[in-house]
Scaffold this active site. Structure first.
Site, PDB file in Angstrom:
ATOM      1  N   ARG A   1       0.818  -1.221   0.000  1.00  0.00           N
ATOM      2  CA  ARG A   1       0.000   0.000   0.000  1.00  0.00           C
ATOM      3  C   ARG A   1       0.846   1.264   0.000  1.00  0.00           C
ATOM      4  O   ARG A   1       0.454   2.277   0.595  1.00  0.00           O
ATOM      5  CB  ARG A   1      -0.945   0.044   1.206  1.00  0.00           C
ATOM      6  CG  ARG A   1      -2.032  -0.992   1.190  1.00  0.00           C
ATOM      7  CD  ARG A   1      -3.232  -0.518   0.400  1.00  0.00           C
ATOM      8  NE  ARG A   1      -4.245  -1.554   0.371  1.00  0.00           N
ATOM      9  CZ  ARG A   1      -5.335  -1.561   1.135  1.00  0.00           C
ATOM     10  NH1 ARG A   1      -5.570  -0.564   1.950  1.00  0.00           N
ATOM     11  NH2 ARG A   1      -6.183  -2.537   1.050  1.00  0.00           N
TER      12      ARG A   1
ATOM     13  N   ARG B   1      -3.376   6.682   1.244  1.00  0.00           N
ATOM     14  CA  ARG B   1      -3.885   7.872   1.928  1.00  0.00           C
ATOM     15  C   ARG B   1      -2.946   8.542   2.902  1.00  0.00           C
ATOM     16  O   ARG B   1      -3.199   9.669   3.314  1.00  0.00           O
ATOM     17  CB  ARG B   1      -5.195   7.517   2.645  1.00  0.00           C
ATOM     18  CG  ARG B   1      -6.360   7.372   1.681  1.00  0.00           C
ATOM     19  CD  ARG B   1      -7.538   6.725   2.358  1.00  0.00           C
ATOM     20  NE  ARG B   1      -7.158   5.380   2.751  1.00  0.00           N
ATOM     21  CZ  ARG B   1      -7.995   4.483   3.258  1.00  0.00           C
ATOM     22  NH1 ARG B   1      -9.252   4.797   3.473  1.00  0.00           N
ATOM     23  NH2 ARG B   1      -7.583   3.268   3.566  1.00  0.00           N
TER      24      ARG B   1
ATOM     25  N   ARG C   1      -6.641  11.779  -5.493  1.00  0.00           N
ATOM     26  CA  ARG C   1      -7.894  11.058  -5.280  1.00  0.00           C
ATOM     27  C   ARG C   1      -9.076  12.020  -5.332  1.00  0.00           C
ATOM     28  O   ARG C   1     -10.119  11.699  -5.887  1.00  0.00           O
ATOM     29  CB  ARG C   1      -7.841  10.345  -3.930  1.00  0.00           C
ATOM     30  CG  ARG C   1      -9.006   9.410  -3.690  1.00  0.00           C
ATOM     31  CD  ARG C   1      -8.944   8.938  -2.244  1.00  0.00           C
ATOM     32  NE  ARG C   1      -9.837   7.845  -1.961  1.00  0.00           N
ATOM     33  CZ  ARG C   1     -11.143   7.958  -1.811  1.00  0.00           C
ATOM     34  NH1 ARG C   1     -11.730   9.126  -1.964  1.00  0.00           N
ATOM     35  NH2 ARG C   1     -11.873   6.911  -1.525  1.00  0.00           N
TER      36      ARG C   1
ATOM     37  N   ASP D   1      -6.658  -2.568  -7.275  1.00  0.00           N
ATOM     38  CA  ASP D   1      -7.168  -3.265  -6.098  1.00  0.00           C
ATOM     39  C   ASP D   1      -7.436  -4.718  -6.458  1.00  0.00           C
ATOM     40  O   ASP D   1      -7.714  -5.029  -7.618  1.00  0.00           O
ATOM     41  CB  ASP D   1      -8.451  -2.619  -5.574  1.00  0.00           C
ATOM     42  CG  ASP D   1      -8.706  -3.051  -4.137  1.00  0.00           C
ATOM     43  OD1 ASP D   1      -8.088  -2.472  -3.234  1.00  0.00           O
ATOM     44  OD2 ASP D   1      -9.483  -4.000  -3.929  1.00  0.00           O
TER      45      ASP D   1
ATOM     46  N   TYR E   1     -14.680 -11.770   0.018  1.00  0.00           N
ATOM     47  CA  TYR E   1     -15.421 -10.548  -0.301  1.00  0.00           C
ATOM     48  C   TYR E   1     -16.636 -10.838  -1.181  1.00  0.00           C
ATOM     49  O   TYR E   1     -17.685 -10.201  -1.048  1.00  0.00           O
ATOM     50  CB  TYR E   1     -14.494  -9.535  -0.998  1.00  0.00           C
ATOM     51  CG  TYR E   1     -13.467  -8.956  -0.054  1.00  0.00           C
ATOM     52  CD1 TYR E   1     -13.794  -7.888   0.786  1.00  0.00           C
ATOM     53  CD2 TYR E   1     -12.182  -9.473   0.033  1.00  0.00           C
ATOM     54  CE1 TYR E   1     -12.859  -7.356   1.667  1.00  0.00           C
ATOM     55  CE2 TYR E   1     -11.248  -8.953   0.913  1.00  0.00           C
ATOM     56  CZ  TYR E   1     -11.594  -7.893   1.727  1.00  0.00           C
ATOM     57  OH  TYR E   1     -10.681  -7.368   2.607  1.00  0.00           O
TER      58      TYR E   1
HETATM   59  O1  CP3 Z   1       0.174  -1.675  -2.476  1.00  0.00           O
HETATM   60  C1  CP3 Z   1      -0.148  -0.751  -3.253  1.00  0.00           C
HETATM   61  O2  CP3 Z   1       0.245   0.418  -3.141  1.00  0.00           O
HETATM   62  C2  CP3 Z   1      -0.991  -1.112  -4.479  1.00  0.00           C
HETATM   63  C3  CP3 Z   1      -2.368  -0.868  -4.361  1.00  0.00           C
HETATM   64  C4  CP3 Z   1      -3.261  -1.799  -3.567  1.00  0.00           C
HETATM   65  C5  CP3 Z   1      -4.497  -1.353  -3.044  1.00  0.00           C
HETATM   66  N1  CP3 Z   1      -5.158  -2.418  -2.533  1.00  0.00           N
HETATM   67  C6  CP3 Z   1      -4.978   0.028  -3.107  1.00  0.00           C
HETATM   68  C7  CP3 Z   1      -6.061   0.455  -2.201  1.00  0.00           C
HETATM   69  C8  CP3 Z   1      -3.168  -3.170  -3.281  1.00  0.00           C
HETATM   70  C9  CP3 Z   1      -2.032  -4.142  -3.552  1.00  0.00           C
HETATM   71  C10 CP3 Z   1      -4.375  -3.543  -2.634  1.00  0.00           C
HETATM   72  C11 CP3 Z   1      -4.685  -4.926  -2.228  1.00  0.00           C
HETATM   73  C12 CP3 Z   1      -5.889  -5.196  -1.432  1.00  0.00           C
HETATM   74  N2  CP3 Z   1      -7.120  -4.605  -1.513  1.00  0.00           N
HETATM   75  C13 CP3 Z   1      -5.979  -6.230  -0.464  1.00  0.00           C
HETATM   76  C14 CP3 Z   1      -4.880  -7.212  -0.126  1.00  0.00           C
HETATM   77  C15 CP3 Z   1      -3.831  -6.620   0.727  1.00  0.00           C
HETATM   78  C16 CP3 Z   1      -4.295  -6.159   2.081  1.00  0.00           C
HETATM   79  O3  CP3 Z   1      -4.182  -4.955   2.320  1.00  0.00           O
HETATM   80  O4  CP3 Z   1      -4.750  -6.986   2.860  1.00  0.00           O
HETATM   81  C17 CP3 Z   1      -7.275  -6.201   0.076  1.00  0.00           C
HETATM   82  C18 CP3 Z   1      -7.822  -7.108   1.156  1.00  0.00           C
HETATM   83  C19 CP3 Z   1      -7.997  -5.184  -0.611  1.00  0.00           C
HETATM   84  C20 CP3 Z   1      -9.427  -4.817  -0.453  1.00  0.00           C
HETATM   85  C21 CP3 Z   1      -9.589  -3.422  -0.044  1.00  0.00           C
HETATM   86  N3  CP3 Z   1      -9.331  -2.323  -0.837  1.00  0.00           N
HETATM   87  C22 CP3 Z   1     -10.059  -2.943   1.204  1.00  0.00           C
HETATM   88  C23 CP3 Z   1     -10.440  -3.827   2.377  1.00  0.00           C
HETATM   89  C24 CP3 Z   1     -10.079  -1.549   1.111  1.00  0.00           C
HETATM   90  C25 CP3 Z   1     -10.606  -0.601   2.146  1.00  0.00           C
HETATM   91  C26 CP3 Z   1      -9.723  -0.522   3.325  1.00  0.00           C
HETATM   92  C27 CP3 Z   1      -8.845   0.665   3.217  1.00  0.00           C
HETATM   93  O5  CP3 Z   1      -7.653   0.559   3.505  1.00  0.00           O
HETATM   94  O6  CP3 Z   1      -9.413   1.715   2.892  1.00  0.00           O
HETATM   95  C28 CP3 Z   1      -9.572  -1.177  -0.147  1.00  0.00           C
HETATM   96  C29 CP3 Z   1      -9.379   0.191  -0.675  1.00  0.00           C
HETATM   97  C30 CP3 Z   1      -8.012   0.559  -1.128  1.00  0.00           C
HETATM   98  N4  CP3 Z   1      -7.224  -0.188  -1.964  1.00  0.00           N
HETATM   99  C31 CP3 Z   1      -7.313   1.765  -0.816  1.00  0.00           C
HETATM  100  C32 CP3 Z   1      -6.085   1.693  -1.500  1.00  0.00           C
HETATM  101  C33 CP3 Z   1      -5.007   2.744  -1.546  1.00  0.00           C
HETATM  102  C34 CP3 Z   1      -7.835   2.909   0.000  1.00  0.00           C
HETATM  103  C35 CP3 Z   1      -8.928   3.539  -0.819  1.00  0.00           C
HETATM  104  C36 CP3 Z   1      -9.059   5.023  -0.721  1.00  0.00           C
HETATM  105  O7  CP3 Z   1      -8.229   5.764  -1.268  1.00  0.00           O
HETATM  106  O8  CP3 Z   1     -10.069   5.419  -0.122  1.00  0.00           O
END
Ligand code: CP3
Length: 360
Positions: free
Chosen positions: A31, A35, A44, A81, A157
């Protein structure tokens, strides 16, 4: 065939994954574009939503490169994602501000499961376009990682319809109707393999499978319902493309007790969360796979000196990398949105400096 892309200037990350020697321990952060960075939040808000960012190759490229402009990271990861795949299967993904992901049409009955199909990759073209654009704009600075969720983590999910504390719905299906669960997982495995192969063809130089919820499963159930399907994915992906080896990383969060079985998956590297001792993991499987991890993301809420101490502890736990072993430094899970950006600066310089000294 000569590559469409510029030659790599820094291949430290790829060499560590292939257990070749490196001058220092490479690092990137799960990640890393997110944010905690004010520039991410600005982009964003221009894009309007998370999916607005992810579906625009221009925005996705912009935010992928943001952490690399700030920090000396050794790899870039595609901004996207894991849930784009079930979205493309027609489940209707949305991210409400301040909430987790939601599916409008979760898999709640037998008919929905029977109707599930591997997605048409054309509906994920925005992801592959982003991969190619990012790789082009990276111009060889560092390698680009592509990724997918594991079949099981995607199923969590898809069945729950969003995040869950107890996985009651998906585990009910697993225990009551294992046939339906296996049906979903086979479709997911085929979809994930095709999705990763398309990312590799578009320019991804390594791939990672995120099995965030494998660790929620019981022993025995994990192997049957998560690991087996990741093995299937690994068997189905290209390991070489455009004359280059494409290393593959698997990460089961909470999977430390299954390390030896995960190391037999055929992956080049295994991701570890903070519950695992890197030296013990290396002694068990370090001659078979590289290891990636494993700093607790909450260390980044401490002061720079303490961050340095914890980085040193992790590097020393792995030990001096010798021939045939490899370590990629990372967090044990995604970076928190509340992390002070300066903490990352302290971590990156500590990893590079201390790991160089350890090799001297
Ligand atoms: O690593 C990186 O920088 C690449 C981008 C990336 C995102 N999600 C961007 C994201 C990667 C590799 C993921 C993987 C992901 N997404 C996983 C597996 C890894 C982990 O973290 O466990 C999972 C379970 C998800 C599902 C997901 N996406 C959730 C549960 C959420 C909401 C929780 C949160 O942190 O907000 C997301 C949203 C998400 N994916 C964000 C980002 C940067 C935040 C969204 C925003 O900007 O509001």
């Amino acid at each position: 065939m000569s590559s469409r892309f510029a030659p790599l200037k820094n291949d430290t990350f790829l060499r560590a994954l292939m257990r070749q020697s490196t001058e220092y321990t490479p690092l990137w952060l799960m990640r890393q574009a997110g944010r905690y960075l004010p520039e991410y939040r600005a982009t964003r808000s221009k894009a309007g939503s998370f999916m607005g960012l992810a579906t625009s190759p221009d925005y996705a490229t912009e935010v992928t490169l943001q952490p690399l402009d700030r920090y000396a990271l050794d790899a870039a990861i595609l901004f996207s994602d894991i849930l784009t795949v079930p979205d493309a299967m027609g489940l209707g993904l949305s991210f409400a501000e301040g909430e987790g992901p939601r599916f409008a049409r979760p898999l709640r009955d037998e008919q929905a499961v029977r109707d599930l199909r591997s997605p048409d990759l054309a509906s994920l073209q925005y992801v592959f376009d982003a991969v190619t654009q990012i790789r082009t704009e990276l111009a060889g600075r560092v390698p680009l990682i592509g990724f997918s969720g594991s079949p099981w983590t995607l199923a969590c999910y898809m069945v729950e319809g969003g995040g869950s504390d107890d996985f009651r719905t998906v585990k009910s299906m697993l225990y009551d109707r294992p046939d339906l669960m296996h049906h979903i997982l086979s479709i997911n495995a085929a979809a994930v393999a095709a999705y990763l192969n398309a990312q590799i063809e578009a320019g991804a130089q390594a791939v990672m499978i995120f099995d965030t919820w494998g660790g929620a499963l019981a022993d025995g159930i994990y192997q049957t319902f998560s690991l087996n399907y990741m093995n299937e994915v690994i068997r189905g992906i290209k390991r070489e493309y455009d004359g280059e080896r494409i290393p593959c990383i698997v990460f089961t969060k909470g999977g430390g007790l299954w390390l030896e079985e995960i190391a037999d998956s055929g992956a080049d590297a295994v991701g570890l969360d903070w519950t695992v001792h890197l030296g013990k993991a290396r002694a068990l499987v370090g001659n078979k796979v590289a290891l990636q991890g494993n700093l607790d993301p909450n260390v980044l809420f401490a002061k720079p000196e303490q961050i340095r101490t914890e980085v040193e502890r992790a590097l020393k736990a792995f030990g001096k990398p010798g021939p045939g072993s490899g370590h990629v430094f990372n967090l044990g899970h995604g970076i928190s949105q509340f992390t002070p950006p300066e903490s990352v600066t302290a971590m990156v310089s500590a990893v590079h400096e201390i790991s160089r000294q350890m090799r001297a």
